[in-house]
Design a protein around this motif. Structure first.
Motif, PDB file in Angstrom:
ATOM      1  N   THR A 152       0.585  -1.295   0.069  1.00 44.90           N
ATOM      2  CA  THR A 152      -0.121   0.060  -0.143  1.00 44.90           C
ATOM      3  C   THR A 152       0.918   1.135  -0.172  1.00 44.90           C
ATOM      4  O   THR A 152       0.238   2.302  -0.180  1.00 44.90           O
ATOM      5  N   ARG A 153       2.205   1.266   0.096  1.00 42.48           N
ATOM      6  CA  ARG A 153       2.885   2.467   0.085  1.00 42.48           C
ATOM      7  C   ARG A 153       2.789   3.430  -1.304  1.00 42.48           C
ATOM      8  O   ARG A 153       2.908   4.558  -1.196  1.00 42.48           O
ATOM      9  N   PRO A 154       2.612   2.640  -2.417  1.00 41.85           N
ATOM     10  CA  PRO A 154       2.149   3.750  -3.448  1.00 41.85           C
ATOM     11  C   PRO A 154       1.123   4.536  -3.271  1.00 41.85           C
ATOM     12  O   PRO A 154       0.830   5.631  -3.727  1.00 41.85           O
ATOM     13  N   VAL A 155      -0.007   4.109  -2.489  1.00 42.03           N
ATOM     14  CA  VAL A 155      -1.107   4.624  -2.238  1.00 42.03           C
ATOM     15  C   VAL A 155      -1.103   5.867  -1.121  1.00 42.03           C
ATOM     16  O   VAL A 155      -1.440   7.150  -1.305  1.00 42.03           O
ATOM     17  N   TYR A 156      -0.138   5.501  -0.461  1.00 43.86           N
ATOM     18  CA  TYR A 156       0.291   6.466   0.734  1.00 43.86           C
ATOM     19  C   TYR A 156       0.996   7.661  -0.126  1.00 43.86           C
ATOM     20  O   TYR A 156       0.590   8.791   0.436  1.00 43.86           O
TER      21      TYR A 156
END
Ligand code: X2X
Length: 344
Positions: free
Chosen positions: A316-320
């Motif tokens: 989920t890092r890209p969403v963050y």
């Protein structure tokens, strides 16, 4: 009895007004103020509303009489319209989730950034610190009067199909999310199939099997009896927590005397503290008794090792990263710093 109460109320208003020549006249007070809530008094959230209303009624000797409208019934269950309705005066006051107001107030998406807040101390570092003050200033600018923080809680993932231990386990699962785009991004990044719907529509959708899963605090899971609508698998991943905000419509607020404003504010602060304690009950004790109660209902509870959890963080890092500038780089960085230096 009712007459006696209103006479007493009038006397008290007269007494209060004596001290404030610029105060609003007594006749501007409504006979009832409408408080919007998503869920009722069987839930910590609704209980918080009841505590707030009762404290205000007692401390104003009935001058301010609040009625609870759970199920966001003042706006036909459409929880993402609550903030607009509050601003417009369709709703006098509310205890609202940051998620439901985030379509109108983008800074509130802060709390929905996946894996920003690792524990309750992190939540407190934000709401009880400078970040909380900054967000209240933003809400004030947006046209409402924020008074205190409460808590819905850590939103754990549940579903009817299988225990979730890895992001792969989420692949293809139809997951109900609140009508907020950040949640769609998060569950898409995890390979799930997110579908936006209101809480009112979600429960029949679980029962019919139209959706496989959802995410909500365990206090919502138990009070709504989600195990009876197929939700037999719970994974404690603690990916986001949604605080609640106690607010009053600006015109309603301005119609009250300064003394009554002070009473309503203090009652919100007191009710908020109590509500947060209720929301965390059974989850903050070392043996987490609430989880034992849920397991006893035939629910499989999965806890993740730090390494297992890290796989969800990574996915989920890209969403963050995508949402940080939308929420505000400065605000998010301030939140990250407050969390890094939190007292545990
Ligand atoms: O709709 C939900 O999931 C709930 C009840 O948690 C909120 O209103 C954010």
């Amino acid at each position: 009895m009712k007459l006696r109460r209103s006479l007493l109320g009038l006397l008290a208003v007269a007494a209060t007004l004596g001290g404030f020549s610029a105060a609003a006249p007594a006749q501007t007070y409504k006979s009832e103020y409408k408080m919007s809530l998503v869920v009722g008094t069987a839930f910590p959230w609704g209980k918080g509303g009841e505590i707030w209303a009762n404290l205000v009624r007692e401390r104003t000797q009935g001058r301010i009489n609040i009625k609870l409208y759970p199920g966001v019934s003042l706006i036909q269950g459409d929880q993402t319209r609550e903030f607009s309705a509050l601003r417009q005066g369709v709703i006098d006051m509310a205890i609202g989730s940051t998620i439901n107001w985030s379509p109108q107030v983008k800074q509130l998406n802060l709390f929905s950034l996946p894996f920003l807040m690792p524990d309750y101390a992190a939540v407190d570092a934000l709401t009880q610190g400078q970040v909380g003050k900054d967000i209240f200033a933003t809400l004030e600018k947006a046209g409402v009067v924020p008074l205190a923080w409460g808590e819905n809680g850590y939103r754990e993932i549940t579903n009817s199909k299988r225990p979730i231990k890895t992001p792969e386990d989420l692949k293809g699962l139809k997951i109900r999310v609140v009508g907020s785009p950040l949640f769609v991004d998060t569950f898409t990044a995890l390979g799930a199939n997110p579908t936006q719907m209101s809480w009112a529509d979600a429960q029949p959708a679980f029962a019919s099997g139209a959706v496989d899963g959802q995410e909500n605090p365990m206090s919502i899971f138990t009070a709504a009896k989600l195990h009876t609508v197929g939700q037999k698998n719970v994974t404690m991943w603690g990916y986001v927590a949604d605080p609640l905000v106690f607010v009053v419509n600006k015109e309603v607020w301005n119609s009250w005397t300064p003394a009554d404003q002070a009473i309503v504010r203090q009652a919100a602060i007191d009710a908020g503290k109590e509500e947060i304690a209720i929301a965390r009950k059974g989850l903050v004790e070392p043996d987490q008794p609430l989880l034992k109660d849920i397991a006893a209902l035939g629910v499989t509870i999965t806890k993740l090792s730090p390494a297992e959890r890290e796989a969800f963080v990574k996915a989920t890092r890209p969403v963050y990263a995508k949402w940080k500038p939308t929420i505000g780089n400065e605000l998010v960085t301030k939140a990250e710093q407050a969390i890094a230096s939190r007292k545990k």
